[in-house]
Design a protein around this motif. Structure first.
Motif, mmCIF file in Angstrom:
data_model
loop_
_atom_site.group_PDB
_atom_site.id
_atom_site.type_symbol
_atom_site.label_atom_id
_atom_site.label_comp_id
_atom_site.label_asym_id
_atom_site.label_seq_id
_atom_site.Cartn_x
_atom_site.Cartn_y
_atom_site.Cartn_z
ATOM 1 N N SER A 150 -8.947 41.527 25.868
ATOM 2 C CA SER A 150 -9.610 42.817 25.185
ATOM 3 C C SER A 150 -11.053 42.737 25.731
ATOM 4 O O SER A 150 -11.828 41.735 25.191
ATOM 5 N N ASN A 177 -13.178 44.222 24.460
ATOM 6 C CA ASN A 177 -14.034 44.539 23.177
ATOM 7 C C ASN A 177 -14.546 43.160 22.660
ATOM 8 O O ASN A 177 -15.656 42.781 21.937
ATOM 9 N N LYS A 178 -13.428 42.322 22.624
ATOM 10 C CA LYS A 178 -13.624 40.995 21.929
ATOM 11 C C LYS A 178 -14.401 40.128 22.768
ATOM 12 O O LYS A 178 -15.388 39.324 22.516
ATOM 13 N N SER A 212 -8.818 36.235 24.270
ATOM 14 C CA SER A 212 -9.905 36.976 25.004
ATOM 15 C C SER A 212 -11.212 36.256 24.609
ATOM 16 O O SER A 212 -12.205 36.070 25.170
#
Length: 345
Positions: free
Chosen positions: A25, A27-28, A330
């Motif tokens: 991810s 975003n993470k 992540s």
């Protein structure tokens, strides 16, 4: 503000998750970096090609790799260029170690890691020069490929020669190749018989080239340990050997049990010597209770151990503590990068 450039692949993915075609991810990862006061930019390899590689400098670069050999060569070329004007994580040598058992042995040697005895060879002529030093059984590995499908237990010199021949090219292929080419050579180069014979031998040698590693065999193994290291966190998986086999990797007999302290201590020592933010270590214990490093990776390795474990180990006040907490791949990947980058300042 400090900056991190995340390099993704042609699908804008950062590999790998449990399946090699799944991305971590972004975003993470970005959230972790921002939380640690880093400004984050995400670009793909083709993005930086378009921007001009010469314009990418003085950056902290966290990059993805690939399981595809051709695309990995492309990544290798780009990272090779970037490494001189930027800080690359993991470092370039560890990219070369990915699914390259031969270079792994050279990197271990460079980093002062003593483990199982090995020979890195490329053809039968090489074998003739080391054969008197070999002890059977011995393990033969093709240098590329994950898991244990290209790992063989060899019990004798004749078996080793047969396996090398099969590993490289068949004699039938060589004969067909020569038959087709010889007539062309006679016409084009007008070779006499003496030079033609030299050329035939040369072609035979050139075709019979494919690197492989011979590694010391560890007898009576019942299991080995997969240890994943993400910064200060160690994740352990016991892998049992299949019945009638010598390999634990790929057996499917997986157990989350407490590892001996010696395994964690050895993993810590190896991790520090590898000089990497994250690592996947395959460790075995011989009959003298000595730990040995079988293989390692720092990029694009299977994350099953961290994803399925309900706990990890961390050394606190010189003692290993088992901490029951589910980890997010992540987030831990980014945390390990932050920890490593900050330590390198």
């Amino acid at each position: 503000m400090k900056k991190i450039l995340i390099l993704t692949d042609y699908r804008n993915s950062f590999r790998r998750e449990e399946k090699s075609y799944y991305s971590l991810s972004l975003n993470k990862m970005r959230e972790v970096f921002i939380k640690n006061s880093y400004e984050v930019e995400v670009l793909s390899y083709i993005d930086i090609i378009n921007l001009g590689l010469e314009n990418i400098e003085n950056q902290n670069i966290v990059y993805t790799s690939s399981a595809d050999d051709n695309y990995k060569k492309y990544i290798d070329d780009i990272v090779f260029y970037l490494k001189d004007k930027n800080k690359i994580f993991p470092k370039y040598e560890l990219l070369k170690c990915q699914e390259n058992k031969g270079f792994q042995e050279l990197y271990k040697l460079k980093q002062g890691i003593k483990s199982l005895k090995y020979y890195y060879l490329c053809n039968l002529k090489d074998l003739n020069k080391v054969e008197n030093k070999l002890t059977y059984p011995i393990i033969m590995k093709k240098i590329n490929g994950a898991g244990s499908s290209q790992v063989f237990k060899i019990n004798s010199k004749n078996e080793l020669i047969d396996k090398i021949k099969k590993n490289i090219k068949t004699q039938e292929y060589i004969k067909k190749y020569l038959k087709k080419k010889i007539s062309e050579i006679i016409i084009k180069l007008k070779l006499d018989r003496k030079n033609l014979k030299k050329y035939q031998n040369y072609v035979l040698e050139e075709i019979n080239m494919e690197p492989f590693v011979l590694q010391e065999f560890v007898p009576d193994l019942e299991s080995d340990w997969k240890i994943l290291v993400f910064g200060k966190k160690y994740y352990a998986l016991n892998r049992r050997v299949r019945e009638g086999d010598f390999r634990a990797s790929g057996s499917g007999k997986l157990f989350f049990i407490e590892p001996p302290e010696s395994v964690l201590n050895y993993a810590e020592k190896i991790y520090k010597k590898l000089d990497t933010p994250i690592a996947s270590l395959d460790i075995c214990i011989n009959k003298n209770n000595e730990c040995n490093l079988i293989e390692f990776q720092s990029l694009h390795f299977g994350p099953y151990t961290i994803m399925k474990s309900n706990y990890y180990y961390e050394k606190i006040n010189s003692n290993w503590k088992q901490i029951f907490k589910k980890s997010n791949l992540s987030e831990e990947y980014a945390n390990a990068m932050v920890e490593y980058i900050n330590d390198k300042k």
